[in-house]
Write an enzyme that holds these catalytic residues in place. Structure first.
Site, PDB file in Angstrom:
ATOM      1  N   HIS A  85      45.648 -18.558  13.427  1.00 35.24           N
ATOM      2  CA  HIS A  85      44.731 -19.177  12.558  1.00 35.24           C
ATOM      3  C   HIS A  85      43.448 -19.846  13.348  1.00 35.24           C
ATOM      4  O   HIS A  85      42.311 -20.119  13.051  1.00 35.24           O
ATOM      5  CB  HIS A  85      45.158 -20.241  11.609  1.00 35.24           C
ATOM      6  CG  HIS A  85      46.237 -19.663  10.698  1.00 35.24           C
ATOM      7  ND1 HIS A  85      47.620 -19.914  10.673  1.00 35.24           N
ATOM      8  CD2 HIS A  85      46.111 -18.967   9.776  1.00 35.24           C
ATOM      9  CE1 HIS A  85      48.327 -19.161   9.602  1.00 35.24           C
ATOM     10  NE2 HIS A  85      47.326 -18.579   9.078  1.00 35.24           N
TER      11      HIS A  85
ATOM     12  N   GLN B  94      51.156 -13.892  -5.552  1.00 34.15           N
ATOM     13  CA  GLN B  94      51.397 -13.085  -4.617  1.00 34.15           C
ATOM     14  C   GLN B  94      52.731 -13.109  -3.988  1.00 34.15           C
ATOM     15  O   GLN B  94      53.493 -12.211  -3.207  1.00 34.15           O
ATOM     16  CB  GLN B  94      50.357 -12.888  -3.131  1.00 34.15           C
ATOM     17  CG  GLN B  94      50.725 -14.382  -2.314  1.00 34.15           C
ATOM     18  CD  GLN B  94      49.516 -14.324  -1.208  1.00 34.15           C
ATOM     19  OE1 GLN B  94      48.523 -14.600  -1.537  1.00 34.15           O
ATOM     20  NE2 GLN B  94      49.922 -13.922  -0.125  1.00 34.15           N
TER      21      GLN B  94
END
Length: 538
Positions: A50, A79
């Site tokens: 990230h 999800q």
């Protein structure tokens, strides 16, 4: 956590701005509208992967101002399947905020499900991911997962309205699904895939690695070793998918990992492949204890080729040369080759329109393209440096006539194919993607209006010290050359079926380069062909 009453105030002057409601986000977004906004969506529990995305997001594009970087942290319930790890997914907003601050992000959007889905999940409009991409590989084991990903990302994009969306190539299937959804819905955001960041043992960085104990972590590293074994086999010349898959499976079984799949697929369509020809991908998903690991390996039989076609005066030479440098590829100026031969025909006093007279000049042609010290390619023909001479108006007026002869096309096309046999180049011309390199990984049709090309031609002539005809005369000659190039019997100028048209009117060179690099990265992952900038990154 202490922050201002509007929900957007920082904990300290050095901390990234925290936004917890959509109202906070909209208010923040309206500040500094002159700066582009780059967006990195995550589910938090941030790691070095990230951080790499955020650092990349902070880099200016197209020669513009430095962008604002927004990070989102949201564990998306849509999800996760009913038996998956939504409740226990690792969450640490304080650590996420510290990392975002350290890498220079401008703001962090961390909404609750109620803030992002105010009507509740049951009443939410959903985005259905394209079945061909969403029901294969991970989609077979996580039904509905990519619909949830597509829905949340579209919701976030509607709120954030960024110019660029940055996603990791580690989640390759997700990246392909989102590229397709964004393209199909006509959303005005550029999608940028960024290289996978790996741990010391080769595993791709993942928040779920925290689930693993020391012994399990040692077993999990077999995923990286499985891909490395397949890569070694491919380098040794193996192209059969069954053999490559078997090599990877051997490592997974030896580590007692539970395989979901090991498949050889096309990187763009995700369709299964029997052989690893051209650009292909070996994708792996396996379980180690409670942790599901996914990874992939991009296999290339040669370095990539970029074919840039288009009409005269569209800026292909300038752009192709710069793109080659940016991607770490060689530059092949095929137009200069035809210009050089035209110069030789004229120098020898041969009628350019007489193919029988031109053909003998091809027999002992010694044509070389060299990288000049000033960045401009040097053109040598039979010992003569013709770099400047081939750009004269006289050569420009004759080159289409000489290039139309079949003997010329055959001779120079053979030379170009020989130059590109090992790959690793960016080539430009009129029929690169259709006749010379039909198997190029990335094909672009670069064009501009006749008026714009006439304007550029006038500037080029003036800079080179040649007389500048009236604009109308230049436009007429360019239109006539388009007609000749498009109607010739051999290899006419036309757009390859799988080429993407890029209209350059009103765009700076830097903006065109950014658009072309984005197109290249859609087709050739940075994991497979890192550019010089990627190789220089820590």
């Amino acid at each position: 956590m202490a922050h201002s009453q509007d929900g957007g105030g920082p904990l300290s002057c050095c901390s990234v701005r925290l936004l917890t409601s959509t109202a906070d986000l909209v208010a923040w977004r309206r500040h500094e509208p002159e700066r582009p906004l780059h967006f990195v969506p995550t589910m938090g529990c941030l790691h070095r992967g990230h951080a790499s995305l955020l650092k990349r997001a902070a880099e200016p594009r197209s020669g513009g101002p430095s962008p604002r970087v927004l990070l989102s942290v949201f564990v998306n319930p849509l999800q996760f399947g009913p038996d998956e790890d939504y409740e226990r997914y690792p969450r640490d907003l304080e650590a996420d905020r510290a990392l975002a601050t350290a890498v220079g992000a401008d703001a962090l959007f961390a909404p609750s499900p109620a803030a992002l889905y105010p009507g509740g999940e049951s009443q939410l409009s959903r985005v259905l991911a394209p079945p061909a991409l969403a029901t294969v590989l991970c989609g077979r084991f996580r039904p509905g997962h990519f619909d949830g990903v597509a829905t949340v990302v579209c919701r976030l994009l509607a709120l954030v309205r960024p110019q660029r969306l940055l996603l990791g190539e580690k989640d390759w299937q997700q990246l392909q699904v989102l590229r397709r959804v964004i393209r199909d819905l006509g959303l005005e955001v550029a999608v940028e895939g960024c290289p996978t960041v790996r741990e010391a043992d080769g595993l791709a960085c993942s928040s779920r690695l925290r689930y693993l104990g020391a012994a399990e972590r040692g077993r999990a590293a077999a995923v990286a070793r499985a891909l490395a074994a397949a890569a070694d086999l491919h380098r040794a010349g193996e192209r059969q998918g069954a053999a490559l898959i078997a090599a990877a499976r051997e490592w997974l079984r030896a580590a007692a990992l539970e395989e979901d799949y090991v498949e050889l697929v096309h990187p763009l369509s995700l369709a299964p492949l029997v052989e690893a020809r051209g650009c292909s991908m070996l994708a792996v998903a396996a379980r180690c204890g409670d942790c599901r690991l996914i990874d992939h390996l991009v296999l290339m039989s040669r370095p990539p080729i970029v074919a840039i076609d288009g009409p005269a005066g569209a800026g292909k030479s300038t752009v192709t040369r710069a793109l080659a440098r940016r991607l770490g590829l060689l530059y092949l100026d095929t137009g200069a080759m035809y210009r050089a031969l035209t110069w030789w025909v004229r120098e020898q006093g041969v009628d350019p329109g007489d193919a029988a007279a031109v053909a003998p000049l091809l027999a002992d042609l010694d044509l070389r393209l060299l990288d000049g010290t000033d960045g401009e390619q040097q053109v040598l023909l039979n010992g003569h440096d013709v770099t400047a001479a081939i750009r004269s108006p006289e050569i420009t007026a004759l080159v289409s006539t000489v290039a139309a002869h079949p003997c010329v096309r055959d001779a120079l096309t053979a030379q170009q194919r020989a130059m590109g046999s090992r790959g690793g180049l960016v080539a430009e011309g009129r029929d690169i993607g259709t006749a010379v390199f039909p198997d190029a990984e990335c094909k672009i049709f670069l064009t501009a209006s006749v008026a714009e090309r006439a304007r550029r031609r006038a500037l080029d002539l003036a800079e080179r010290g040649f007389p500048v005809p009236p604009q109308a005369e230049l436009a007429e000659s360019i239109a006539e050359r388009d007609r000749l190039d498009s109607s010739r019997a051999v290899a006419p100028l036309c757009q390859a079926e799988d080429a993407v048209e890029v209209l350059t009117d009103g765009l700076t060179i830097e903006a065109v380069l950014t658009a072309l690099e984005d197109l290249f990265r859609e087709r050739v992952p940075a994991d497979a062909w890192p550019g010089p900038a990627d190789l220089a990154s820590p």
